[in-house]
Structure formats: C-alpha cells, structure tokens
Design an enzyme around this catalytic site. Structure first.
Site, PDB file in Angstrom:
ATOM      1  N   HIS A  14     161.218  68.154 -26.685  1.00  0.00           N
ATOM      2  CA  HIS A  14     159.733  68.235 -26.514  1.00  0.00           C
ATOM      3  C   HIS A  14     158.812  69.013 -26.939  1.00  0.00           C
ATOM      4  O   HIS A  14     157.738  69.431 -26.685  1.00  0.00           O
ATOM      5  CB  HIS A  14     159.738  68.517 -24.873  1.00  0.00           C
ATOM      6  CG  HIS A  14     160.139  67.354 -24.007  1.00  0.00           C
ATOM      7  ND1 HIS A  14     161.511  67.038 -23.896  1.00  0.00           N
ATOM      8  CD2 HIS A  14     159.466  66.325 -22.900  1.00  0.00           C
ATOM      9  CE1 HIS A  14     161.610  65.870 -23.230  1.00  0.00           C
ATOM     10  NE2 HIS A  14     160.627  65.743 -22.291  1.00  0.00           N
TER      11      HIS A  14
ATOM     12  N   GLU B  94     155.958  54.144 -25.055  1.00  0.00           N
ATOM     13  CA  GLU B  94     155.320  54.521 -26.220  1.00  0.00           C
ATOM     14  C   GLU B  94     155.354  53.290 -27.196  1.00  0.00           C
ATOM     15  O   GLU B  94     154.416  53.076 -27.950  1.00  0.00           O
ATOM     16  CB  GLU B  94     155.591  55.861 -27.091  1.00  0.00           C
ATOM     17  CG  GLU B  94     155.086  57.127 -26.498  1.00  0.00           C
ATOM     18  CD  GLU B  94     156.147  57.178 -25.142  1.00  0.00           C
ATOM     19  OE1 GLU B  94     155.519  58.058 -24.135  1.00  0.00           O
ATOM     20  OE2 GLU B  94     157.152  56.775 -24.768  1.00  0.00           O
TER      21      GLU B  94
END
Length: 346
Positions: free
Chosen positions: A130, A61
């Site tokens: 998450h 990312e």
C-alpha cells in the site's frame, strides 16, 4: 491576506470550482460520496453536487477506471479517485494501455479528458503493498501527463489545470501531506501562513491555474541545485535551511509536473550553481531522479563540477515499522549528506 488552508481543502476547492464551472465534470471512486472520502478530500461534495456527480463505487478499480475512460471518450470529464495509487495496478490495462493511447489509435477521433488522482508513496505505515510510488513506473508512457504537487497552492492550481486538460492526467498526492504537520513528519505548518504556499480564495480568483511544464523555484540559491518532487520538496527545504547555517546556499526546484518536465529551469539552475542533487521517492533503479540526472548530463555536462547525486527510497519494499519506514524514505539528513558530498564539503 494569507489564508490558512490544508492540502486536502485545496484539492476539494479545485474539484468543487471545476464542477460548478463545467457540468461534465464528476468524481467517482471508493467512499468518495457518503463517507466524504477515505481521507476527507471530497468532504461535503455529495451534499453540494448530488449522487449523479459524486459517485461511490464498489472495490473494483478495474471496473470504475474503465467506466471513467469510456465516459471521457463519450465527452464527460471524470475525476477517478484511487484510495491509494497502489490499488491502480489492478487497472493497469485501463489507465496505461487504453486511456493514453486512444487519441493516437483513433486517429484523433477520441480524446480522453480524465484525471486519475489519489495517494501516492509511503510514509503512513501502510505496508509494502500500500506504499507504492508509481511515478517511475508510469512516467515513460506516451500520451499521459503527470503532476505531483507539494503545497496547497500547487495542489489547487495543478488540479484545476488537470481537470481542464484534454489528455489523461495522473495526479499523485501524498497522504502524509493532506493535513500537514502529521505525526512523524517535519512540521510544515509554517508554510500555511506564507503567500507562496496558499492558493487564492475562490472569490479572489476562480481561474487560478498553474500551467503544466513550469517548475517552481521554492528557494533561490547559488551553491547547489536540489531538485525534488512532491513530499520530498519539504525535506529539501528543511535540508537547505540547515545547510545555510554551514554556508552552503542551496537552490530548491520543484518541477511540479514530470510529464511534461521543465528541464530548462533545472539546467539554468545547474549552470549557475555547478552542482546538483535530485531527490525522488521512487526506488533508485530507473527512477525519475535517474531521468532528470540523464537529461542534465546531456544538456549541462560541462557546467557540472562533480557528479549528480540521487537521493531515492532505499531499494527495498516499504517496511511497516515506523522507524524503518522513515529510514527507507528520502529525508533531510540524507539530502544534507548528499549536498555536502557533491560540493566537496563532506
């Protein structure tokens, strides 16, 4: 004629229509191309637009978020997909220390027209790391805009607006809403057959845009204002249906965007109903609900007949066990209890 369309299909339509309209728009992220997206939001886009505009990335990312910022400064219009907004934390320097500040720090020389989008919040048994709801963490950063859609119609209209915007936009979706009616959720399928929830087809309106900073009154009412964002909008509507049987007529307002926030619509509603509950999937401390409540107090204190009650995630990391996870999140039961309490019906 109403058409049945899933949330993920509405997002796909928005991206495809904007990529057809503007060759500078491209999609980049993990598994967005050959796998058709981890949640199939980008289904068919590789075949339609090719590998130069639908780009698979490594699991980095930091790398692809930074590449997107540079591409936007160069004049392109990237859509960066985070498989989960939880994963954006490793790219915090790029997305909140670079993208929102570049226009200001360059004296207006460099715009950063970029959309960061992906799944936000808990509800899918993905565990604590998450399941972040990141809106409260990032909403205080000047220079960015933030949208949280709750229906296919809002998803499409807001995403098209985001892609055309010259500022960085954080677009927060819910994995639990992508297909509607998922196991463990309320049954949202009834909304798929209602004109209020489905966007127009491309052949009907390719210019279907929903402006930022315009809240939507999902249900009108006279007795209590419920403000909710994203997935909790549906729990608020579910609660409003139950409360109506008890003689409590709730107005449900979906701000749709946090930055900018349409506080005027919320205040007008509170001045009508005199009671307010704010539902937010952030943790309670320094949450979006806290900010909305503070602004309502500043502008409509004399119109309130009781304190504002916030319904947030419980102040704990998201559990993995389904029963505990559902109990931790905002839900219709908690909203009903809050409305009863604030309207002195408890």
């Amino acid at each position: 004629m109403t058409r049945k369309i899933q949330f993920r299909e509405a997002l796909n339509e928005a991206m495809c229509e904007e990529m057809e309209r503007d060759e500078r728009v491209f999609l980049m992220g993990e598994e967005v191309a050959y796998y058709n997206g981890a949640y199939k939001v980008s289904q068919g886009m590789l075949e339609r637009f090719g590998a130069r505009r639908v780009v698979d990335t490594p699991i980095s990312e930091t790398g692809f978020a930074g590449l997107g910022v540079g591409a936007a400064m160069y004049g392109l219009r990237p859509i960066i997909e985070f498989m989960s907004w939880s994963f954006c934390l490793v790219a915090a320097d790029q997305i909140i220390n670079n993208a929102p500040k570049m226009l200001y720090m360059s004296g207006g020389q460099f715009k950063v027209p970029i959309v960061f989008r992906g799944n936000n919040g808990a509800g899918g048994q993905l565990g604590s790391t998450h399941s972040w709801a990141v809106e409260a963490m990032f909403a205080s950063v000047p220079g960015l805009k933030m949208a949280i859609p709750s229906t296919p119609r809002d998803g499409k209209g807001l995403l098209k607006t985001a892609i055309r915007d010259d500022d960085p936009v954080f677009f927060l979706e819910s994995e639990r809403m992508l297909g509607f009616g998922a196991r463990g959720d309320a049954d949202f399928s009834r909304y798929l057959h209602d004109d209020r929830w489905a966007p127009p087809a491309a052949e009907e309106d390719k210019e279907f845009l929903i402006p930022f900073g315009q809240a939507d009154i999902k249900k009108e009412g006279a007795d209590c204002t419920i403000v909710a964002l994203g997935r909790p909008v549906h729990f608020a509507l579910e609660a409003a249906e139950q409360l109506e049987k008890e003689g409590i007529d709730c107005e449900v307002i979906d701000p749709r965007t946090i930055r900018p926030l349409d506080i005027d619509t919320i205040v007008r509603s509170v001045r009508k109903t005199n009671y307010c509950v704010v539902v937010d999937q952030s943790w309670p401390f320094a949450s979006i609900a806290s900010e909305i409540a503070a602004q309502v107090y500043e502008q409509a204190l004399d119109d309130l007949d009781n304190k504002i009650i916030r319904v947030n995630n419980d102040d704990v990391p998201a559990p993995y066990a389904r029963n505990l996870e559902q109990e931790m999140l905002p839900n219709a039961k908690k909203i009903i209890e809050a409305v009863r309490a604030v309207t002195y019906r408890a």
